[in-house]
Design an enzyme around this catalytic site. Structure first.
Site, PDB file in Angstrom:
ATOM      1  N   TYR A 181       0.828  -1.201   0.000  1.00 52.90           N
ATOM      2  CA  TYR A 181       0.000   0.000   0.000  1.00 52.90           C
ATOM      3  C   TYR A 181       0.872   1.266   0.000  1.00 52.90           C
ATOM      4  O   TYR A 181       2.069   1.197  -0.195  1.00 52.90           O
ATOM      5  CB  TYR A 181      -0.996  -0.064   1.146  1.00 52.90           C
ATOM      6  CG  TYR A 181      -1.892  -1.285   1.031  1.00 52.90           C
ATOM      7  CD1 TYR A 181      -2.672  -1.474  -0.112  1.00 52.90           C
ATOM      8  CD2 TYR A 181      -1.915  -2.281   2.001  1.00 52.90           C
ATOM      9  CE1 TYR A 181      -3.469  -2.605  -0.268  1.00 52.90           C
ATOM     10  CE2 TYR A 181      -2.701  -3.412   1.861  1.00 52.90           C
ATOM     11  CZ  TYR A 181      -3.473  -3.573   0.719  1.00 52.90           C
ATOM     12  OH  TYR A 181      -4.246  -4.704   0.563  1.00 52.90           O
ATOM     13  N   ARG A 228       3.117  -0.793  11.026  1.00 54.40           N
ATOM     14  CA  ARG A 228       3.309  -2.130  10.449  1.00 54.40           C
ATOM     15  C   ARG A 228       4.176  -2.033   9.196  1.00 54.40           C
ATOM     16  O   ARG A 228       3.919  -1.210   8.317  1.00 54.40           O
ATOM     17  CB  ARG A 228       1.957  -2.761  10.096  1.00 54.40           C
ATOM     18  CG  ARG A 228       2.088  -4.244   9.756  1.00 54.40           C
ATOM     19  CD  ARG A 228       0.757  -4.823   9.313  1.00 54.40           C
ATOM     20  NE  ARG A 228       0.622  -6.214   9.737  1.00 54.40           N
ATOM     21  CZ  ARG A 228      -0.165  -7.105   9.146  1.00 54.40           C
ATOM     22  NH1 ARG A 228      -0.915  -6.753   8.116  1.00 54.40           N
ATOM     23  NH2 ARG A 228      -0.239  -8.334   9.582  1.00 54.40           N
TER      24      ARG A 228
END
Length: 358
Positions: A181, A228
């Site tokens: 992403y 993350r």
């Protein structure tokens, strides 16, 4: 290998957790079209409150951040109210909730977003991935390259989303810098061809992720922020190069992020244990490690090896809302139904049976 180390309490940021398990973030695609989560999501997360730390599915910080159909947002008043029901339910069950802030970047399609605009990314390079849309599978289009002004606006979107999460009652947020992403796209040389201060060198490619983390920490407190990362993860058309390139990128990035003293680092681990050890050693607070394909007997392995403090559970927890009780009792586990992972209603979402003692 025993699971005894899982049952030790742990302090993470402002939270006193009862054990070393957590719910890993998993996309479920059951939000309303406007990105609002409903009562079913509150039930789903509430069922899993005994996991202690609940990290939600990826939640877009803006309309531009949406990638998939029916994913939640955390940037409008309606979305805040929807999440408030979730946080109240999780808290009532004794859990704590971090909302994962996920900007999909180029992993999107205009048909899936409310404004139907072209996806955005560090560079105008298509991920060339198939993505589900309301009219069937389509290829992700070539994204629009973010200008420097756009980048700063996107950082502000993350800041606003973090504040919105706290308004909704969340205990914190996890910044999604992994799995192909937007933040990961900035880190990857095959997705980031920029020649300005956000591209080229390891230091420049790291800049956007660091700016997002700094802004979010400034807004809500570093001890309510996790991040993350997924070194060498090839999802979404990402190619970060060879082992040494990946190690250089993430050792620099994690070293810089470590100075912010965030609540935790969440690593989606792809198998380079030498890198994992060096990142663990560089990180001053909690480390969460998620590995693919662990058996139930291996869940505590990274904790026992000193590589992690917490073991997040994905599919085990998806199919077993009472996974904590089942592991403590060495009880059998429900099997996952992969056909119900994304979209739909209660089936495969809130209807997995709880463990019944004989």
């Amino acid at each position: 290998m025993t699971l005894s180390s899982l049952w030790q309490p742990f302090t993470l940021g402002r939270l006193d957790l009862p054990h070393r398990l957590a719910l890993a973030p998993m996309t479920r695609s059951r939000a309303d079209l406007d990105g609002t989560v409903g009562d079913l999501a509150a039930e789903y997360y509430g069922q899993r409150a005994s996991l202690g730390l609940i990290v939600t599915e990826g939640t877009q910080p803006s309309e531009d951040g949406q990638g998939y159909m029916n994913t939640p947002g955390i940037h409008t008043p309606e979305q805040i109210e929807g999440w408030r029901k979730v946080t109240e339910t999780v808290h009532a069950g004794g859990g704590a909730l971090f909302i994962q802030l996920m900007h999909a970047g180029r992993i999107s399609h205009p048909d899936n977003t409310p404004h139907h605009r072209q996806p955005v990314a560090p560079s105008a390079i298509s991920a060339d991935q198939e993505i589900s849309t309301p009219t069937g599978p389509k290829t992700t289009p070539t994204p629009r390259e973010l200008s420097t002004k756009d980048i700063q606006a996107t950082v502000a979107d993350f800041r606003h989303a973090a504040a919105s999460a706290i308004t909704a009652g969340a205990d914190g947020v996890e910044i999604h810098g992994a799995n192909g992403y937007l933040l990961h796209q900035f880190l990857s040389p095959n997705a980031n061809h920029r020649t300005d201060s956000y591209g080229g060198s390891v230091e420049n490619r790291s800049r956007f992720a660091i700016e997002v983390a700094q802004a979010v920490a400034d807004e809500i407190g570093a001890d309510r922020v996790g991040i993350r990362l997924s070194p060498a993860m090839p999802l979404g058309g990402i190619d970060e190069g060879g082992t040494e390139s990946v190690r250089a990128q993430y050792r620099h990035l994690v070293g810089e992020l470590a100075t912010l003293n965030l609540a935790y680092l969440h690593l989606h681990h792809m198998g380079d244990d030498e890198l994992l050890r060096s990142l663990r050693d560089a990180w001053p607070t909690a480390v969460l490690v998620l590995r693919y394909g662990r058996s139930r007997e291996q869940i505590a392995g990274d904790i026992d090896a000193g590589l992690a403090d917490i073991a997040p559970l994905g599919r085990f927890a998806l199919a077993n809302p009472d996974i904590v009780e089942r592991l403590r009792a060495d009880a059998p586990l429900n099997e996952l139904d992969p056909t119900t992972l994304y979209g739909g209603g209660a089936v495969g979402y809130t209807d997995y049976p709880a463990f019944t003692h004989a």
